[in-house]
Design a protein around this motif. Structure first.
Motif, PDB file in Angstrom:
ATOM      1  N   ASP B  72     -73.635-122.662 -10.267  1.00 47.10           N
ATOM      2  CA  ASP B  72     -74.545-122.771 -11.401  1.00 47.10           C
ATOM      3  C   ASP B  72     -73.936-123.574 -12.542  1.00 47.10           C
ATOM      4  O   ASP B  72     -74.622-124.335 -13.217  1.00 47.10           O
ATOM      5  CB  ASP B  72     -74.925-121.374 -11.880  1.00 47.10           C
ATOM      6  N   PHE B 141     -78.615-111.511  -8.027  1.00 41.84           N
ATOM      7  CA  PHE B 141     -78.917-112.929  -7.792  1.00 41.84           C
ATOM      8  C   PHE B 141     -79.982-113.078  -6.728  1.00 41.84           C
ATOM      9  O   PHE B 141     -80.883-113.898  -6.840  1.00 41.84           O
ATOM     10  CB  PHE B 141     -77.652-113.669  -7.349  1.00 41.84           C
ATOM     11  N   SER B 145     -83.220-115.093  -7.658  1.00 48.08           N
ATOM     12  CA  SER B 145     -83.380-116.452  -7.150  1.00 48.08           C
ATOM     13  C   SER B 145     -83.665-116.514  -5.659  1.00 48.08           C
ATOM     14  O   SER B 145     -84.025-117.566  -5.146  1.00 48.08           O
ATOM     15  CB  SER B 145     -82.101-117.251  -7.442  1.00 48.08           C
ATOM     16  N   TYR B 151     -77.790-120.400  -6.073  1.00 41.82           N
ATOM     17  CA  TYR B 151     -79.044-119.842  -6.618  1.00 41.82           C
ATOM     18  C   TYR B 151     -80.117-120.902  -6.795  1.00 41.82           C
ATOM     19  O   TYR B 151     -81.285-120.574  -6.881  1.00 41.82           O
ATOM     20  CB  TYR B 151     -78.790-119.142  -7.952  1.00 41.82           C
TER      21      TYR B 151
END
Lengths: 335, 389, 157
Positions: B72, B141, B145, B151
């Protein structure tokens, strides 16, 4: 006069054969080699399973009920694997070291009482023999690591010997505690003394603690797994061993675990004693299982020491404490 | 224990202490390290060259795959660079969602580190426990996502998925559990004697060296220097969220551990605040495919420290040059400094101390092996190969 | 933006004709273009006088005939100063800054590996990222090396 020599000869031969067969069975099957191998695999499973449960894992699961046959399966698998000998290694020593590493704890186990309060081979001074065997095991470890001419192996074997310098003397000192109490250097007599008096763990708790710590070091368990510290030196002195040799080393290590737990059981927990109708062998199994679980509990709750920290710690604290234990016994406390 | 003889001990490319292939050649005198030579590059997969050959949209997915742990951070850095080139303003809700994801990622990355560090010093029980509790974050997570590791939340102009009202109580519940566990681990790290023996005074990096060698992230903060991109050069919604920059002045492994443990607790606070004060609204805006000519420097505080991307566009749909510098590379000179004069037994924990992520570090050019037909096996080929054997 | 403007004024004063141009594209970002010969002098000024102590990285960009080298410096972790200069591909030599910022060692090696810029007086410019057997004079991030050339190199055994 009038002796029938032929009949006497026959009789003697008959007795000899039956005794020889009995002895052979005792040495090879029960309570000898086969039984000890089975026990070694069983205790490896106890250790692995208990250690795993402490870490919130499952441990061995699939081979046999609750994975009880996993150690045997691992052993058989390793036997079938390719056995590699490094080119540069000292071939003879490299090949012999695993054999010695297996044979030493196996032989030593014969002087420890298993079936009944008197061991298969008992003589005055067999406690010294056991301590001597522990030292020989480390010498074998050193030779194994050194002969493999591997950088990690060399470092690992040097660490093993250094580590031995740390724990050997306190271990030797406290091991004489029970001997002083029982007034004998024979493990069988120490067991016998305990069945008449108290278990020595009650009389010499300090000695028991020190002895357990030293056995952790002897077995190269965390926090003293310095000679085979995985993240530092791969597998330490065992790095180059594979296939059959590794299988023998692993079995040897399991037998060492049996030896260590049996020693704890007979020196401090009363050994194979008869309680009412329960046979001594059951008492022996329960006590040694307890000892194995104690050792795996200890190895689950610590981080690994560094070699210098380990040595200075053992010399600074363990040796004076061991001396204190002996002084206490001489002063009339604990024996 | 000095023998006067120096042996060379290679660490890696394959070694149990290194979770990824990288090579360090140590010269060892007895148990003391006298020299260390890093040899990087075992993980090259040509990502910088690959950036130049792909469109801006494709590059989001490429950036995500620079690293598995801080995926990320890389996409945040990438998307905010491209947004700056496009001169696009992010919707406020998207900025908050980016913060939440980034902080969750920080928790999972730091928790992973604590586990690894425990394993390096032989404390496997702590390793197992921390990793068990880290699963909570990965589950969160997955809920948010759909994925546990990559993700794929960021896109140019916003984020791809919203955090719905129904998710909020579940996240809060997960955070409460984590907070309790993390406080417990923090106490263990500070009190357990064998851990202290292995971490106090080990891998010393003095503040002056840390600055000179350009260390970043928790490594720098554990040397007592207050430096955090989130507060120094705020991005996403960090300028609206109050938080503390954690520093410790011990300069050793213990400080690095404490910094990371306390940062996780701080992250929990940030997420709670962000969930509370998240504005309503859209989560993404439409952006054009062509990016006008320009160049930009984009920075993000990844879990391991300052992450910096440089982008240069030429008015087409593909970038002219894209440069990635991950925090691990910045910490390597400092790492070599820490290792010198230490014990062989301390190498693993000191190495782990900077939280190395070699996949990030070695992203650079050589060739895109994935496209090289010789190297790629199709599923059918594989089956055929194994059927024969 | 005050601090940024102040820094830019100081830069202009110090560098004078060695300054090609300077821009402030947004808050906390300064791009400054300097002449190649002024590198050492300028770097010393940035690091010692202006306190841009942290070197985030060094980027190399292939401009065709020239290679642009960008030093990303930061002031207290906050203001990024990207100081850039161009060297010709035929003679890509610039002095090292490792004596000024020891942390630049790996970044310079990286730029050397991938774009072929020679850093004079650098302590060790051996390959950092590329394999040992990588042919000399092939710099993968230069535009003239297409992916297919590089693939030919890596697939040769």
């Amino acid at each position: 006069m009038g002796l029938d020599y032929a009949a006497v000869k026959k009789e003697v031969r008959k007795r000899m054969t039956s005794e020889t067969i009995v002895s052979l069975i005792r040495i090879l099957v029960f309570p000898g080699a086969m039984f000890l191998f089975a026990l070694a695999f069983f205790y490896e499973w106890v250790d692995r399973k208990f250690f795993a449960r402490l870490q919130n894992r499952y441990g061995p699961l699939h081979t046999g009920p609750h994975g009880i046959l996993q150690p045997l399966a691992d052993f058989l698998k390793l036997l079938s694997k390719e056995d590699i000998t490094p080119h540069a290694s000292d071939r003879l020593v490299f090949a012999l070291a695993p054999v010695f590493y297996l044979a030493l704890p196996l032989t030593t186990l014969f002087v420890i009482p298993v079936l009944d309060p008197t061991s298969f081979i008992a003589f005055e001074g067999d406690l010294v023999f056991v301590l001597f065997a522990f030292t020989l095991i480390i010498i074998t470890v050193f030779l194994a690591g050194w002969s493999s001419i591997n950088r990690f192996g060399t470092i690992g074997s040097m660490r093993a010997v250094l580590q031995m310098l740390g724990y050997e003397i306190p271990m030797g000192l406290v091991a004489f505690g029970p001997a002083i109490a029982a007034n004998s250097l024979s493990i069988s007599r120490i067991v016998g003394w305990q069945s008449l008096n108290f278990w020595l763990i009650l009389l010499q708790p300090l000695g028991f603690a020190i002895f357990t710590v030293c056995l952790l070091a002897e077995l190269q368990f965390v926090p003293f797994d310095i000679p085979e510290a995985e993240t530092e030196i791969v597998a330490g002195w065992r790095t180059e061993f594979s296939g059959r040799k590794l299988a023998l080393l692993r079995l040897g290590k399991d037998l060492e675990l049996v030896l260590a737990s049996a020693l704890i059981a007979s020196l401090y927990l009363g050994g194979p004693q008869q309680f009412w109708l329960i046979p001594p062998i059951v008492a022996f199994l329960v006590k040694t299982t307890f000892a194995v679980m104690l050792l795996s509990l200890l190895r689950a709750v610590f981080a690994r020491f560094r070699i210098d920290q380990m040595l200075s710690g053992l010399w600074k604290y363990l040796l004076p404490l061991a001396t204190l234990q002996i002084i206490l016994i001489q002063a009339g406390l604990g024996g | 224990m000095s023998h006067g003889s120096i042996i060379k001990v290679p660490f890696g490319p394959q070694h149990p202490a290194l979770k990824e292939p990288e090579n360090f050649l140590f010269e060892v005198d007895g148990e003391i390290v006298v020299d260390v030579k890093p040899r990087l590059g075992y993980n090259h997969r040509g990502i910088e060259k690959a950036f130049e050959l792909r469109t801006y949209i494709q590059n989001i997915y490429l950036a995500e795959r620079i690293c598995g742990i801080c995926s990320d951070a890389h996409t945040t850095c990438y998307t905010q660079a491209i947004e700056e080139l496009l001169n696009v303003e992010l919707p406020p809700r998207a900025r908050y969602i980016r913060v939440i994801i980034a902080e969750l990622e920080r928790i999972h990355s730091h928790a992973l580190w604590v586990g690894i560090a425990a394993h390096e010093i032989g404390f496997d029980t702590l390793f197992m426990y921390v990793w068990r509790d880290r699963e909570t974050v990965l589950d969160l997570f997955e809920m948010i996502s759909g994925n546990r590791i990559h993700y794929a939340m960021n896109t140019i102009g916003g984020v791809r998925r919203d955090i719905h009202a129904a998710m909020v109580p579940k996240i809060i519940k997960g955070l409460d559990f984590l907070e309790e566990r993390l406080k417990y681990y923090l106490r263990i790290v500070q009190t357990e004697q064998t851990i202290l023996k292995r971490t106090v005074g080990v891998g010393i990096l003095k503040p002056k060296d840390a600055v000179n060698l350009c260390a970043v992230g928790p490594t720098l903060r554990a040397s007592g220097i207050k430096n955090d991109v989130r507060s120094d050069d705020p991005y996403a919604a960090y300028d609206e969220i109050p938080f503390n920059v954690i520093t410790h002045s011990g300069c050793d492994i213990l400080s690095r551990t404490l910094v990371r443990c306390e940062e996780m607790l701080e992250s929990i606070k940030i997420i709670r605040y962000a969930l509370d004060s998240m504005p309503e609204g859209i989560i993404r805006v439409q952006v054009p495919k062509k990016v006008p000519q320009g160049e930009v420097v984009s920075r993000v505080e990844a879990p391991r420290g300052e992450l910096i991307h440089y982008a240069k566009s030429n008015g087409t749909t593909k970038p002219e040059r894209y440069k990635v510098r991950s925090p691990t590379l910045a910490n390597i000179p400092a790492l070599c400094k820490m290792l010198l004069g230490g014990y062989v037994a301390d190498i693993p924990i000191v190495l782990a101390g900077i939280d190395p992520c070699f996949a990030c570090m070695d992203r650079m050019a050589f060739v895109d092996i994935k496209q090289n037909k010789k190297w790629v096996w199709t599923m059918q080929q594989l089956r055929r190969k194994y059927a024969k054997e | 933006m005050e601090k940024e403007n102040e820094i830019v004024e100081k830069l202009k004063d110090f560098l004078k004709e060695n300054l090609v141009n300077v821009t402030i594209p947004k808050k906390r970002r300064i791009f400054v273009y300097i002449k190649k010969d002024a590198l050492e002098e300028a770097m010393e000024y940035f690091v010692k006088d202006l306190k841009f102590k942290h070197l985030s990285t060094i980027t190399g960009v292939d401009l065709g005939e020239e290679i642009e080298v960008i030093y990303h410096l930061s002031y207290k972790g906050s203001i990024m100063l990207s100081a850039r200069l161009a060297v010709s591909k035929k003679n890509p030599n610039i002095p090292t800054i490792t004596d000024l910022i020891p942390g630049a060692v790996l970044y310079e090696r990286e730029v050397h590996d991938l774009l072929g810029v020679d850093f004079e007086r650098h302590p060790d410019l051996s390959p950092l990222m590329l394999p040992e057997k990588w042919p000399k004079g092939v710099y993968p991030l230069r535009k003239e090396y297409q992916l297919k050339h590089l693939r030919e190199i890596t697939s040769e055994k």
